[in-house]
Design an enzyme around this catalytic site. Structure first.
Site, PDB file in Angstrom:
ATOM      1  N   ARG A  88       0.812  -1.212   0.000  1.00 10.56           N
ATOM      2  CA  ARG A  88       0.000   0.000   0.000  1.00 10.56           C
ATOM      3  C   ARG A  88       0.844   1.258   0.000  1.00 10.56           C
ATOM      4  NH1 ARG A  88      -4.961  -2.323   2.523  1.00 10.56           N
ATOM      5  NH2 ARG A  88      -6.493  -0.687   2.711  1.00 10.56           N
ATOM      6  N   ARG A 128     -18.853  -2.624   8.394  1.00  8.84           N
ATOM      7  CA  ARG A 128     -17.712  -2.981   9.243  1.00  8.84           C
ATOM      8  C   ARG A 128     -17.419  -1.797  10.163  1.00  8.84           C
ATOM      9  NH1 ARG A 128     -12.818  -4.798   5.619  1.00  8.84           N
ATOM     10  NH2 ARG A 128     -12.042  -2.692   5.988  1.00  8.84           N
ATOM     11  N   ARG A 139      -9.843   6.810   4.816  1.00 14.68           N
ATOM     12  CA  ARG A 139      -9.269   5.653   4.107  1.00 14.68           C
ATOM     13  C   ARG A 139      -9.004   6.028   2.642  1.00 14.68           C
ATOM     14  NH1 ARG A 139     -13.760   1.533   5.502  1.00 14.68           N
ATOM     15  NH2 ARG A 139     -12.733   0.132   4.029  1.00 14.68           N
TER      16      ARG A 139
END
Ligand code: AP5
Length: 182
Positions: A88, A128, A139
């Site tokens: 990432r 979630r 995010r």
């Protein structure tokens, strides 16, 4: 076959990783799942990762590389694996290169392309604990600033393939199968 599934939050990396792993009979290596397990178990890694994950940031390269190193060394990875949500950052990608054995290489980086605005609903519907509007925003921010630079990194190696993620799950998988030739 060694594959990386790449894409923003909610693009369908986990969903398609399961499909690919079932077909290829290789393990699914999701750093998100590994970190969530660490948080649940209350381990040292979990304690360090908890707050960062709750805020939608990225856990340190050092921690993530250490858990991937351990996992990738296990016997079940010798015939291939699917990495989901890793690497990432550029540092993680460089770290991954050094974890691979001489005879191992990444064959495909499958970039699932989606329209970010419309997948926010997907995430909120999933529910979630990090699927809350403020956290989702962070995010995406982490993805755009730290993860997107990996696109040219893997394009230069000619192993990056774009997949249209704005289709039914089955259709996305059909397109993936065409790219990886299964
Ligand atoms: P992680 O668990 O990797 O989360 P993410 O990247 O935000 O990805 P998601 O799991 O939300 O989405 P996905 O692309 O897998 O989509 P999914 O298939 O689930 O990471 C969580 C956190 O851990 C990070 O924020 C970070 O803090 C930390 N972390 C993890 N890896 C790290 C790393 N390498 N370095 C540093 N920190 C790290 O699908 C989402 C939903 O959409 C599901 O409900 C699914 O059913 C649905 N769906 C999927 N495809 C379709 C479709 N085609 N049409 C309609 N619905 C669909």
């Amino acid at each position: 076959m060694n594959i990386i599934l790449f894409g923003p939050p909610g693009s369908g990396k986990g969903t398609q990783a399961i499909n690919i792993c079932e077909s290829l009979k290789v393990p699914h290596l999701s750093t998100g799942d590994m970190l969530r397990e660490a948080v649940t178990s209350g381990s040292d890694v979990g304690k360090k990762a908890k707050e960062i994950m709750e805020n939608g940031g990225l856990v340190s390269d050092e921690i993530v590389l250490s858990i991937v190193k351990e996992r990738i060394a296990l016997e079940d990875c010798v015939n291939g694996f699917v990495l989901d949500g890793f690497p990432r950052t550029i540092n993680q990608a460089i770290g991954l290169d050094s974890l691979l054995e001489k005879n191992q290489k990444i064959e495909y980086v499958l970039r699932i392309k989606v329209d970010e605005e419309s997948i926010i609903k997907r995430l909120i519907d999933r529910g979630r604990s990090d699927d809350k509007p403020e956290i989702i925003k962070n995010r995406f921010k982490s993805y755009n600033s730290l993860t997107q630079p990996l696109i040219p990194f893997y394009e230069n190696r000619e192993i990056l393939f774009n997949i249209n993620g704005m289709q039914d799950i089955e259709k996305v998988f059909d397109d993936i199968k065409k790219v990886i030739g299964i």
